[in-house]
Design a protein around this motif. Sequence first.
Motif, short mmCIF file in Angstrom:
data_model
loop_
_atom_site.label_atom_id
_atom_site.label_comp_id
_atom_site.label_asym_id
_atom_site.label_seq_id
_atom_site.Cartn_x
_atom_site.Cartn_y
_atom_site.Cartn_z
N GLN A 87 41.32 38.01 -29.63
CA GLN A 87 40.15 38.21 -30.48
C GLN A 87 39.93 36.86 -31.16
N ALA A 88 38.90 36.14 -30.75
CA ALA A 88 38.77 34.72 -31.08
C ALA A 88 37.71 34.40 -32.12
N ILE A 89 37.09 35.41 -32.71
CA ILE A 89 36.00 35.15 -33.65
C ILE A 89 36.51 35.32 -35.08
N VAL A 90 36.42 34.24 -35.85
CA VAL A 90 36.98 34.22 -37.20
C VAL A 90 36.36 35.30 -38.08
N GLY A 91 35.04 35.47 -37.99
CA GLY A 91 34.37 36.47 -38.81
C GLY A 91 34.85 37.88 -38.53
N VAL A 92 35.09 38.19 -37.25
CA VAL A 92 35.62 39.50 -36.88
C VAL A 92 37.02 39.68 -37.46
N ALA A 93 37.83 38.62 -37.40
CA ALA A 93 39.19 38.69 -37.96
C ALA A 93 39.16 38.95 -39.45
N ASN A 94 38.23 38.32 -40.15
CA ASN A 94 38.14 38.53 -41.59
C ASN A 94 37.69 39.95 -41.93
N ARG A 95 36.79 40.51 -41.12
CA ARG A 95 36.31 41.87 -41.38
C ARG A 95 37.34 42.92 -41.01
N ASN A 96 38.08 42.69 -39.93
CA ASN A 96 39.04 43.68 -39.44
C ASN A 96 40.29 42.97 -38.93
N PRO A 97 41.19 42.58 -39.82
CA PRO A 97 42.37 41.83 -39.39
C PRO A 97 43.28 42.62 -38.47
#
Length: 325
Positions: A87-97
């Motif tokens: 999962q390579a998208i930083v924004g996605v990681a911030n929303r759903n770690p």
Amino acid sequence: MSGFWKGKTCLVTGATGFLGGSLVSELLREGAEVVALVRDMVPQSRFQSEGLVARAKVVRGALEDYDVIERALNEYAIDTVFHLGAQAIVGVANRNPLSTFEANIKGTWVLLEACRRVATVERIVIASSDKAYGDHDVLPYQEDFALQGRHPYDVSKSCADLIALSYAATYRLPVTITRCGNLFGPGDLNSNRIVPGTCLAAIDGTRPLIRSDGSPVRDYVFVEDIVRGYLLLARHMGDADVVGRAFNFGTGEPVSVLDLTRRTLAAAGRADLEPDVRNNAHGEIQAQYLSSALAAEKLGWAPGAGLDERLAQTFLWYKAHRHFF
């Protein structure tokens, strides 16, 4: 064609991703047999839109599913593994770690454990990132710097990187790790990234959006140069001073976000467009860039062309594929 890859059987995770499509294309061109682990089909990806899917064997499943990974390795007698899936998208990681940690951390240990148990595997290249280093006072990043990510995506890469090094040191698993700068080039479908977003804005005649204040500095490296780095690294896995360690891949020419945006606009012939600087980004490291001296010394790797030439080449792809977005 070197001949090295003819007859090799390669598992590529993340084959429908930006880097994965480019790597699969080159492996097939070099005569390798490719087995692609695919969770979701992406019609606009290079893997599907360029017909690579018809030339590869496809295993459907998730990185975190041990039984799927072990079956693919064993039944196809895989000798080379390129682990790009994440999962390579930083924004996605911030929303759903949680989903990021599952894919990037658990997915890595599942893959490595399966490789440990399947005797045909001879070489494993694990994709880490310059983000694994986290924030350091001294730059450029060197391979012996501490891995100290703080935000979810960065932490996921720090952890996966350390797990890979652990398997290499403890089990003598034939592992190497790539830590690359920010990739750009044909095939990147994430329009929230600077280069794709700016190319699309230039085509549409609109102002490109910059979420930061434009000052963060990064290392931007062309995807095909990185593919060449991966293949070189895998070919040198028999070298005692290559296996079991990490390699940086970057240009050594850090560029600010604002400068990159303006150079992309110039490459697109739209230098008249003024970037829309929002300055509302949070949790970003101010400066990240790499020394690739080790890759140059051990692998003979260097970027194939300058940034402006690569941006012009990239823009032409977006112009031809505007309908994908």
